[in-house]
Write a protein that holds these residues in place. Sequence first.
Motif, PDB file in Angstrom:
ATOM      1  N   ALA A  87       6.297   6.769  46.668  1.00  0.00           N
ATOM      2  CA  ALA A  87       4.944   7.184  46.275  1.00  0.00           C
ATOM      3  C   ALA A  87       4.335   6.223  45.263  1.00  0.00           C
ATOM      4  CB  ALA A  87       4.978   8.594  45.696  1.00  0.00           C
ATOM      5  N   TYR A  88       5.173   5.346  44.694  1.00  0.00           N
ATOM      6  CA  TYR A  88       4.700   4.388  43.700  1.00  0.00           C
ATOM      7  C   TYR A  88       4.649   2.962  44.253  1.00  0.00           C
ATOM      8  CZ  TYR A  88       5.205   8.321  40.577  1.00  0.00           C
ATOM      9  OH  TYR A  88       5.067   9.565  39.993  1.00  0.00           O
ATOM     10  N   VAL A  89       4.720   2.844  45.563  1.00  0.00           N
ATOM     11  CA  VAL A  89       4.520   1.560  46.231  1.00  0.00           C
ATOM     12  C   VAL A  89       3.240   1.670  47.050  1.00  0.00           C
ATOM     13  CG1 VAL A  89       5.428  -0.153  47.828  1.00  0.00           C
ATOM     14  CG2 VAL A  89       6.990   1.115  46.336  1.00  0.00           C
ATOM     15  N   LEU A  90       2.214   0.966  46.632  1.00  0.00           N
ATOM     16  CA  LEU A  90       0.928   0.978  47.319  1.00  0.00           C
ATOM     17  C   LEU A  90       0.744  -0.339  48.050  1.00  0.00           C
ATOM     18  CD1 LEU A  90      -1.273   2.355  44.383  1.00  0.00           C
ATOM     19  CD2 LEU A  90       0.005   3.665  46.102  1.00  0.00           C
ATOM     20  N   PHE A  91       0.016  -0.286  49.151  1.00  0.00           N
ATOM     21  CA  PHE A  91      -0.278  -1.521  49.877  1.00  0.00           C
ATOM     22  C   PHE A  91      -1.684  -1.451  50.455  1.00  0.00           C
ATOM     23  CE2 PHE A  91       1.752   1.372  52.859  1.00  0.00           C
ATOM     24  CZ  PHE A  91       1.012   1.266  54.026  1.00  0.00           C
ATOM     25  N   ALA A  92      -2.278  -2.634  50.557  1.00  0.00           N
ATOM     26  CA  ALA A  92      -3.626  -2.750  51.115  1.00  0.00           C
ATOM     27  C   ALA A  92      -3.560  -3.425  52.463  1.00  0.00           C
ATOM     28  CB  ALA A  92      -4.516  -3.545  50.178  1.00  0.00           C
ATOM     29  N   GLU A  93      -4.259  -2.860  53.428  1.00  0.00           N
ATOM     30  CA  GLU A  93      -4.392  -3.461  54.762  1.00  0.00           C
ATOM     31  C   GLU A  93      -5.830  -3.909  54.959  1.00  0.00           C
ATOM     32  OE1 GLU A  93      -1.527  -1.230  57.827  1.00  0.00           O
ATOM     33  OE2 GLU A  93      -2.830   0.153  56.724  1.00  0.00           O
ATOM     34  N   ASP A  94      -6.003  -5.049  55.613  1.00  0.00           N
ATOM     35  CA  ASP A  94      -7.355  -5.496  55.927  1.00  0.00           C
ATOM     36  C   ASP A  94      -7.833  -4.830  57.210  1.00  0.00           C
ATOM     37  OD1 ASP A  94      -6.162  -6.866  58.047  1.00  0.00           O
ATOM     38  OD2 ASP A  94      -6.357  -8.843  57.101  1.00  0.00           O
ATOM     39  N   GLU A  95      -8.980  -5.245  57.685  1.00  0.00           N
ATOM     40  CA  GLU A  95      -9.573  -4.591  58.860  1.00  0.00           C
ATOM     41  C   GLU A  95      -8.761  -4.810  60.127  1.00  0.00           C
ATOM     42  OE1 GLU A  95     -13.359  -6.438  58.594  1.00  0.00           O
ATOM     43  OE2 GLU A  95     -14.211  -4.882  57.300  1.00  0.00           O
ATOM     44  N   ASP A  96      -7.855  -5.803  60.097  1.00  0.00           N
ATOM     45  CA  ASP A  96      -6.991  -6.045  61.247  1.00  0.00           C
ATOM     46  C   ASP A  96      -5.640  -5.357  61.120  1.00  0.00           C
ATOM     47  OD1 ASP A  96      -8.872  -7.766  62.485  1.00  0.00           O
ATOM     48  OD2 ASP A  96      -8.220  -9.419  61.198  1.00  0.00           O
ATOM     49  N   GLY A  97      -5.457  -4.606  60.045  1.00  0.00           N
ATOM     50  CA  GLY A  97      -4.198  -3.898  59.847  1.00  0.00           C
ATOM     51  C   GLY A  97      -3.102  -4.738  59.223  1.00  0.00           C
ATOM     52  N   GLU A  98      -3.457  -5.923  58.712  1.00  0.00           N
ATOM     53  CA  GLU A  98      -2.461  -6.772  58.066  1.00  0.00           C
ATOM     54  C   GLU A  98      -2.302  -6.368  56.602  1.00  0.00           C
ATOM     55  OE1 GLU A  98      -1.598 -11.480  56.954  1.00  0.00           O
ATOM     56  OE2 GLU A  98      -3.487 -10.893  57.906  1.00  0.00           O
ATOM     57  N   VAL A  99      -1.050  -6.274  56.136  1.00  0.00           N
ATOM     58  CA  VAL A  99      -0.786  -5.986  54.730  1.00  0.00           C
ATOM     59  C   VAL A  99      -1.086  -7.249  53.921  1.00  0.00           C
ATOM     60  CG1 VAL A  99       0.970  -5.397  53.020  1.00  0.00           C
ATOM     61  CG2 VAL A  99       0.908  -4.191  55.210  1.00  0.00           C
ATOM     62  N   ALA A 107      -1.824  -7.043  50.259  1.00  0.00           N
ATOM     63  CA  ALA A 107      -1.554  -6.874  48.828  1.00  0.00           C
ATOM     64  C   ALA A 107      -0.655  -5.664  48.626  1.00  0.00           C
ATOM     65  CB  ALA A 107      -2.848  -6.693  48.039  1.00  0.00           C
ATOM     66  N   THR A 108       0.139  -5.715  47.561  1.00  0.00           N
ATOM     67  CA  THR A 108       1.000  -4.593  47.211  1.00  0.00           C
ATOM     68  C   THR A 108       0.930  -4.343  45.711  1.00  0.00           C
ATOM     69  OG1 THR A 108       2.946  -5.993  46.871  1.00  0.00           O
ATOM     70  CG2 THR A 108       2.607  -5.117  49.097  1.00  0.00           C
ATOM     71  N   ALA A 109       1.258  -3.119  45.327  1.00  0.00           N
ATOM     72  CA  ALA A 109       1.337  -2.745  43.914  1.00  0.00           C
ATOM     73  C   ALA A 109       2.535  -1.823  43.738  1.00  0.00           C
ATOM     74  CB  ALA A 109       0.061  -2.049  43.462  1.00  0.00           C
ATOM     75  N   HIS A 110       3.459  -2.227  42.894  1.00  0.00           N
ATOM     76  CA  HIS A 110       4.654  -1.439  42.602  1.00  0.00           C
ATOM     77  C   HIS A 110       4.580  -0.921  41.167  1.00  0.00           C
ATOM     78  CE1 HIS A 110       6.027  -3.716  46.076  1.00  0.00           C
ATOM     79  NE2 HIS A 110       7.110  -2.980  46.144  1.00  0.00           N
ATOM     80  N   SER A 111       4.958   0.324  40.974  1.00  0.00           N
ATOM     81  CA  SER A 111       5.060   0.891  39.632  1.00  0.00           C
ATOM     82  C   SER A 111       6.229   1.871  39.617  1.00  0.00           C
ATOM     83  CB  SER A 111       3.753   1.596  39.234  1.00  0.00           C
ATOM     84  OG  SER A 111       3.439   2.650  40.133  1.00  0.00           O
ATOM     85  N   GLY A 148      15.766  -7.361  38.073  1.00  0.00           N
ATOM     86  CA  GLY A 148      14.735  -7.214  39.095  1.00  0.00           C
ATOM     87  C   GLY A 148      15.300  -7.255  40.501  1.00  0.00           C
ATOM     88  N   ALA A 149      16.230  -8.185  40.735  1.00  0.00           N
ATOM     89  CA  ALA A 149      16.817  -8.302  42.076  1.00  0.00           C
ATOM     90  C   ALA A 149      17.548  -7.037  42.469  1.00  0.00           C
ATOM     91  CB  ALA A 149      17.760  -9.495  42.118  1.00  0.00           C
ATOM     92  N   THR A 150      18.123  -6.355  41.476  1.00  0.00           N
ATOM     93  CA  THR A 150      18.845  -5.108  41.753  1.00  0.00           C
ATOM     94  C   THR A 150      17.903  -3.919  41.900  1.00  0.00           C
ATOM     95  OG1 THR A 150      20.782  -5.907  40.540  1.00  0.00           O
ATOM     96  CG2 THR A 150      20.614  -3.536  40.884  1.00  0.00           C
ATOM     97  N   CYS A 151      16.926  -3.821  40.995  1.00  0.00           N
ATOM     98  CA  CYS A 151      16.102  -2.615  40.922  1.00  0.00           C
ATOM     99  C   CYS A 151      14.841  -2.647  41.780  1.00  0.00           C
ATOM    100  CB  CYS A 151      15.705  -2.351  39.469  1.00  0.00           C
ATOM    101  SG  CYS A 151      17.077  -1.938  38.382  1.00  0.00           S
ATOM    102  N   PHE A 152      14.227  -3.813  41.920  1.00  0.00           N
ATOM    103  CA  PHE A 152      12.939  -3.858  42.602  1.00  0.00           C
ATOM    104  C   PHE A 152      12.991  -3.272  44.028  1.00  0.00           C
ATOM    105  CE2 PHE A 152       9.370  -5.852  44.836  1.00  0.00           C
ATOM    106  CZ  PHE A 152       8.332  -5.584  43.959  1.00  0.00           C
ATOM    107  N   PRO A 153      14.002  -3.611  44.858  1.00  0.00           N
ATOM    108  CA  PRO A 153      14.036  -3.018  46.202  1.00  0.00           C
ATOM    109  C   PRO A 153      14.216  -1.503  46.192  1.00  0.00           C
ATOM    110  CG  PRO A 153      15.475  -4.942  46.057  1.00  0.00           C
ATOM    111  CD  PRO A 153      15.087  -4.585  44.655  1.00  0.00           C
ATOM    112  N   ARG A 154      14.754  -0.979  45.109  1.00  0.00           N
ATOM    113  CA  ARG A 154      14.982   0.461  45.024  1.00  0.00           C
ATOM    114  C   ARG A 154      13.679   1.241  44.872  1.00  0.00           C
ATOM    115  NH1 ARG A 154      19.405   1.786  40.599  1.00  0.00           N
ATOM    116  NH2 ARG A 154      19.015   3.883  41.456  1.00  0.00           N
ATOM    117  N   ILE A 155      12.629   0.585  44.408  1.00  0.00           N
ATOM    118  CA  ILE A 155      11.363   1.303  44.243  1.00  0.00           C
ATOM    119  C   ILE A 155      10.883   1.831  45.593  1.00  0.00           C
ATOM    120  CG2 ILE A 155       9.001   1.206  43.380  1.00  0.00           C
ATOM    121  CD1 ILE A 155       9.842  -1.144  41.608  1.00  0.00           C
ATOM    122  N   ALA A 156      10.906   0.966  46.596  1.00  0.00           N
ATOM    123  CA  ALA A 156      10.469   1.395  47.924  1.00  0.00           C
ATOM    124  C   ALA A 156      11.386   2.472  48.493  1.00  0.00           C
ATOM    125  CB  ALA A 156      10.417   0.194  48.861  1.00  0.00           C
TER     126      ALA A 156
END
Length: 247
Positions: free
Chosen positions: A48-60, A62-66, A35-43
């Motif tokens: 296109a498989y890294v999703l993130f949610a911003e609230d109304e203030d533009g703060e990130v 939540a994230t979803a990686h696949s 995981g330490a080796t591969c997880f940063p490579r997803i981004a």
Amino acid sequence: MTFTITSLAERPDRWPAVRDMADSWPVFVTEDLVGATCFPRIAAELPAYVLFAEDEDGEVVATAHSVPFALHAPGRGDLPARGWDQVLTWAFADLRAGVRPDTVSAIAVTVAPHAQGRGLSALMLTAMRDNARAHGFGEVVAPVRPSAKHLQPRTPVGEYVRRVRPDGLPEDPWMRVHARAGATVERVAPASMTVSASLEQWRRWTGLPFDTDGPVEVPGALVPVHCDVEGGHAVYVEPNVWMRHPL
């Protein structure tokens, strides 16, 4: 409150905020070498498989990686016993070799601690499913980390994942979110993640003495960590449960 969900492919400028979002993962979980080796490579390689949610203030918040991978390539076909580690390895081997993927695997859904309890985990799981469908896939698989299993570390994982409520849904909260989204349990991944480290490292991560041979219950661990005092090391082998999401 409303949330805006975007991918890093659409908003690469938000990578620092995605990377630095606070989380509540146990420290030792991030020390899995695959995981330490591969997880940063997803981004970096599959934005296109890294999703993130911003609230109304533009703060990130939540994230979803696949990752896309070729489940049905020669020599594969079955969801692997080595779960999370194996699917990450397959995904980047396929990417390097130019193998066409046929399936998407969930890797992680993370919600910032202060934003938990707002339904964001289910929202991000739905977004991950929608993203896979938009990329032409017919199935998402997930090596699910049962969120309440750490409260029963000595319960066999096969027994734990079979427990259901009177309404037929899993007792485990995170498995239940997947089930409500349409997923079914496929099989246990008994060695989904492995963390092997010196006793000094384990003591630093957990604050526990690690001075007795045998199983050690560690807060946040789904099963006990096996300690070898004479050898000076301890090993954690985490089980997950594979769940399938038809799209």
